[in-house]
Design a protein around this motif. Structure first.
Motif, PDB file in Angstrom:
ATOM      1  N   GLN A 148      40.068 100.561  28.783  1.00  0.00           N
ATOM      2  CA  GLN A 148      39.687 100.900  27.421  1.00  0.00           C
ATOM      3  C   GLN A 148      38.302 100.330  27.083  1.00  0.00           C
ATOM      4  N   GLU A 149      38.038  99.091  27.491  1.00  0.00           N
ATOM      5  CA  GLU A 149      36.730  98.496  27.239  1.00  0.00           C
ATOM      6  C   GLU A 149      35.627  99.238  28.009  1.00  0.00           C
ATOM      7  N   MET A 150      35.965  99.666  29.206  1.00  0.00           N
ATOM      8  CA  MET A 150      34.984 100.404  30.003  1.00  0.00           C
ATOM      9  C   MET A 150      34.665 101.757  29.350  1.00  0.00           C
ATOM     10  N   ASP A 151      35.682 102.399  28.793  1.00  0.00           N
ATOM     11  CA  ASP A 151      35.453 103.684  28.104  1.00  0.00           C
ATOM     12  C   ASP A 151      34.570 103.493  26.877  1.00  0.00           C
ATOM     13  N   ARG A 152      34.807 102.393  26.159  1.00  0.00           N
ATOM     14  CA  ARG A 152      33.997 102.131  24.955  1.00  0.00           C
ATOM     15  C   ARG A 152      32.521 101.927  25.318  1.00  0.00           C
ATOM     16  N   VAL A 153      32.264 101.161  26.354  1.00  0.00           N
ATOM     17  CA  VAL A 153      30.883 100.895  26.768  1.00  0.00           C
ATOM     18  C   VAL A 153      30.216 102.186  27.265  1.00  0.00           C
ATOM     19  N   SER A 154      30.959 103.027  27.971  1.00  0.00           N
ATOM     20  CA  SER A 154      30.415 104.306  28.438  1.00  0.00           C
ATOM     21  C   SER A 154      30.051 105.200  27.262  1.00  0.00           C
ATOM     22  N   ALA A 155      30.921 105.226  26.243  1.00  0.00           N
ATOM     23  CA  ALA A 155      30.639 106.048  25.066  1.00  0.00           C
ATOM     24  C   ALA A 155      29.410 105.545  24.318  1.00  0.00           C
ATOM     25  N   GLU A 156      29.267 104.232  24.210  1.00  0.00           N
ATOM     26  CA  GLU A 156      28.101 103.657  23.533  1.00  0.00           C
ATOM     27  C   GLU A 156      26.808 104.011  24.289  1.00  0.00           C
ATOM     28  N   LEU A 157      26.874 104.006  25.630  1.00  0.00           N
ATOM     29  CA  LEU A 157      25.697 104.382  26.406  1.00  0.00           C
ATOM     30  C   LEU A 157      25.330 105.844  26.166  1.00  0.00           C
ATOM     31  N   GLU A 158      26.308 106.718  26.129  1.00  0.00           N
ATOM     32  CA  GLU A 158      26.037 108.126  25.903  1.00  0.00           C
ATOM     33  C   GLU A 158      25.468 108.356  24.509  1.00  0.00           C
ATOM     34  N   MET A 159      25.999 107.659  23.510  1.00  0.00           N
ATOM     35  CA  MET A 159      25.477 107.782  22.144  1.00  0.00           C
ATOM     36  C   MET A 159      24.021 107.312  22.064  1.00  0.00           C
ATOM     37  N   ALA A 160      23.707 106.227  22.767  1.00  0.00           N
ATOM     38  CA  ALA A 160      22.332 105.712  22.763  1.00  0.00           C
ATOM     39  C   ALA A 160      21.380 106.713  23.413  1.00  0.00           C
ATOM     40  N   ARG A 161      21.827 107.342  24.471  1.00  0.00           N
ATOM     41  CA  ARG A 161      20.992 108.330  25.127  1.00  0.00           C
ATOM     42  C   ARG A 161      20.750 109.556  24.237  1.00  0.00           C
ATOM     43  N   GLN A 162      21.799 109.973  23.523  1.00  0.00           N
ATOM     44  CA  GLN A 162      21.652 111.104  22.603  1.00  0.00           C
ATOM     45  C   GLN A 162      20.672 110.776  21.475  1.00  0.00           C
ATOM     46  N   GLN A 163      20.772 109.556  20.954  1.00  0.00           N
ATOM     47  CA  GLN A 163      19.870 109.133  19.889  1.00  0.00           C
ATOM     48  C   GLN A 163      18.420 109.086  20.377  1.00  0.00           C
ATOM     49  N   LEU A 164      18.231 108.675  21.640  1.00  0.00           N
ATOM     50  CA  LEU A 164      16.882 108.629  22.201  1.00  0.00           C
ATOM     51  C   LEU A 164      16.311 110.043  22.342  1.00  0.00           C
ATOM     52  N   ARG A 165      17.147 110.976  22.825  1.00  0.00           N
ATOM     53  CA  ARG A 165      16.664 112.352  22.944  1.00  0.00           C
ATOM     54  C   ARG A 165      16.317 112.933  21.579  1.00  0.00           C
ATOM     55  N   SER A 166      17.120 112.620  20.573  1.00  0.00           N
ATOM     56  CA  SER A 166      16.838 113.109  19.219  1.00  0.00           C
ATOM     57  C   SER A 166      15.540 112.513  18.674  1.00  0.00           C
ATOM     58  N   ALA A 167      15.320 111.223  18.937  1.00  0.00           N
ATOM     59  CA  ALA A 167      14.090 110.576  18.484  1.00  0.00           C
ATOM     60  C   ALA A 167      12.866 111.169  19.177  1.00  0.00           C
ATOM     61  N   GLU A 168      12.979 111.481  20.469  1.00  0.00           N
ATOM     62  CA  GLU A 168      11.865 112.075  21.195  1.00  0.00           C
ATOM     63  C   GLU A 168      11.542 113.465  20.644  1.00  0.00           C
ATOM     64  N   ALA A 169      12.579 114.231  20.287  1.00  0.00           N
ATOM     65  CA  ALA A 169      12.350 115.556  19.700  1.00  0.00           C
ATOM     66  C   ALA A 169      11.660 115.436  18.340  1.00  0.00           C
ATOM     67  N   SER A 170      12.051 114.411  17.570  1.00  0.00           N
ATOM     68  CA  SER A 170      11.418 114.214  16.257  1.00  0.00           C
ATOM     69  C   SER A 170       9.945 113.858  16.409  1.00  0.00           C
ATOM     70  N   VAL A 171       9.632 113.041  17.417  1.00  0.00           N
ATOM     71  CA  VAL A 171       8.233 112.678  17.659  1.00  0.00           C
ATOM     72  C   VAL A 171       7.426 113.917  18.059  1.00  0.00           C
ATOM     73  N   SER A 172       8.023 114.756  18.903  1.00  0.00           N
ATOM     74  CA  SER A 172       7.332 115.975  19.328  1.00  0.00           C
ATOM     75  C   SER A 172       7.056 116.900  18.146  1.00  0.00           C
ATOM     76  N   ALA A 173       8.056 117.051  17.274  1.00  0.00           N
ATOM     77  CA  ALA A 173       7.871 117.898  16.093  1.00  0.00           C
ATOM     78  C   ALA A 173       6.826 117.312  15.150  1.00  0.00           C
ATOM     79  N   ALA A 174       6.836 115.975  14.987  1.00  0.00           N
ATOM     80  CA  ALA A 174       5.863 115.328  14.104  1.00  0.00           C
ATOM     81  C   ALA A 174       4.450 115.464  14.658  1.00  0.00           C
ATOM     82  N   ARG A 175       4.321 115.349  15.986  1.00  0.00           N
ATOM     83  CA  ARG A 175       2.997 115.514  16.592  1.00  0.00           C
ATOM     84  C   ARG A 175       2.487 116.953  16.429  1.00  0.00           C
ATOM     85  N   THR A 176       3.396 117.916  16.565  1.00  0.00           N
ATOM     86  CA  THR A 176       3.000 119.314  16.374  1.00  0.00           C
ATOM     87  C   THR A 176       2.541 119.552  14.941  1.00  0.00           C
ATOM     88  N   ALA A 177       3.292 118.999  13.980  1.00  0.00           N
ATOM     89  CA  ALA A 177       2.917 119.148  12.574  1.00  0.00           C
ATOM     90  C   ALA A 177       1.572 118.484  12.297  1.00  0.00           C
TER      91      ALA A 177
END
Length: 357
Positions: free
Chosen positions: A141-170
């Protein structure tokens, strides 16, 4: 009796006066003798067969004209081009001052850095838990929680990179550049103007092919075909060119009883969009009189030529000029074939003067 004597006396007095005046005129001379000119070039008017034509009005335009508009809110800081200027693809046209886009870019870049830090921490935590899990030191159960947190962090990073790209385009929209090589037709704003998304900034004609668009009488609808060559005159440039019909619009305007045609012009650096054009649609050859441009004399709004009559006397004669053919002008009225006229030296010609050989 007295009245008769008076009448006879007055008659005798008049006769004496006439005799006295006549003695002042030398034999062989007359009063008001005509002036004489020489050194003029004279030619005989001849009829030439030219293709008659019906003239229609047109306008020179680019084959592709684009309206460059703003994509962001802001104030026009600088306009880097002038009307009529040729620009290359990617050339800076307008700079828009926009603090909002810059602030959004800085905010997006900060969020990206935070997301990168969280993703790095989540990845390290996952690696540690993975080692512990292999030693059975943590539960699944602890291993599943840590795996989920890693996936969430990666998703947040991809979203932040997309926001930077859109802001640079604007943010890049503050620099408005030419999407293609062309010529600036018109500036729609001034420096200091406030603009919004969609506000027109510059009208840009694509470089290369120019065309003439003309309204043609619908009587010619069945006689003009794509690929047909027509004569086009550009009065501003004093040029007459052959242009091919590129398009014939099928719809006719019921109010003007006309339809539009588009003709491709040959390449010429002097031709620019917006010029007035005349399009001539040919008819069978008709006889006409052509004279050199040097023979035409303009007086106010009227035109004329000096003709030479049978007594070699110069007479100024009004004419009606027509089309221009290279260095000659067509005369529609005023000069008939067989008439002699002055072709050079018209500045010395005087109406009523006698031409000497």
């Amino acid at each position: 009796m007295t009245r008769v004597v008076t009448v006879i006396g007055m008659a005798l007095l008049g006769l004496v006066v006439l005799v006295g005046c006549g003695s002042d005129i030398e034999p062989g001379r007359t009063l008001g003798e005509a002036s004489k000119v020489q050194g003029l070039t004279v030619a005989t008017a001849e009829a030439s067969l030219l293709a008659g034509a019906e003239m229609f009005v047109g306008t020179v335009e680019s084959s592709a004209r684009g309206m460059i508009t703003s994509r962001i809110d802001g104030r026009v800081k600088r306009i880097g081009v002038s009307e009529g200027q040729s620009v290359a693809q990617g050339a800076l046209l307008v700079t828009i001052e926009d603090n909002v886009a810059g602030d959004r870019l800085a905010e997006a870049e900060g969020a990206q850095q935070a997301a990168e830090a969280r993703a790095s921490l989540a990845n390290k935590t996952f690696e540690r838990y993975q080692n512990l899990f292999s030693q059975q030191a943590v539960t699944p159960q602890e291993m599943d929680r840590v795996s989920a947190e890693l996936e969430m962090a990666r998703q947040q990073l991809r979203s932040a990179e997309a926001s930077v790209s859109a802001a640079r385009t604007a943010a890049s929209y503050s620099r408005v550049v030419a999407p293609y090589a062309g010529r600036v037709v018109r500036k729609e704003v001034r420096e200091g103007s406030t603009v919004m998304p969609g506000t027109p900034l510059v009208v840009l004609d694509r470089a290369g092919k120019l065309q003439v668009r003309a309204e043609i009488g619908d009587a010619w609808a069945s006689k003009i075909q794509t690929g047909q060559s027509l004569s086009v005159e550009l009065p501003a440039l004093e040029k007459r060119l052959a242009a091919k019909v590129a398009e014939v619009l099928p719809a006719s305007d019921p109010r003007s009883r006309s339809f539009q045609i588009v003709l491709d012009l040959p390449e010429d650096a002097e031709i620019r969009a917006g010029l007035y054009a005349r399009v001539y649609v040919g008819q069978p050859e008709v006889p006409t009189v052509l004279v050199p441009r040097s023979a035409l004399v303009q007086r106010g709004q009227l035109y004329g030529v000096f003709v030479v009559d049978e007594q070699n006397t110069l007479r100024y004669r009004l004419v009606r000029p027509g089309r221009v053919h290279d260095d000659k002008i067509e005369l529609l009225a005023g000069l008939s074939p067989g008439m002699r006229y002055v072709t050079a030296g018209v500045d010395q010609a005087v109406n009523g003067a006698v031409l000497e050989d």
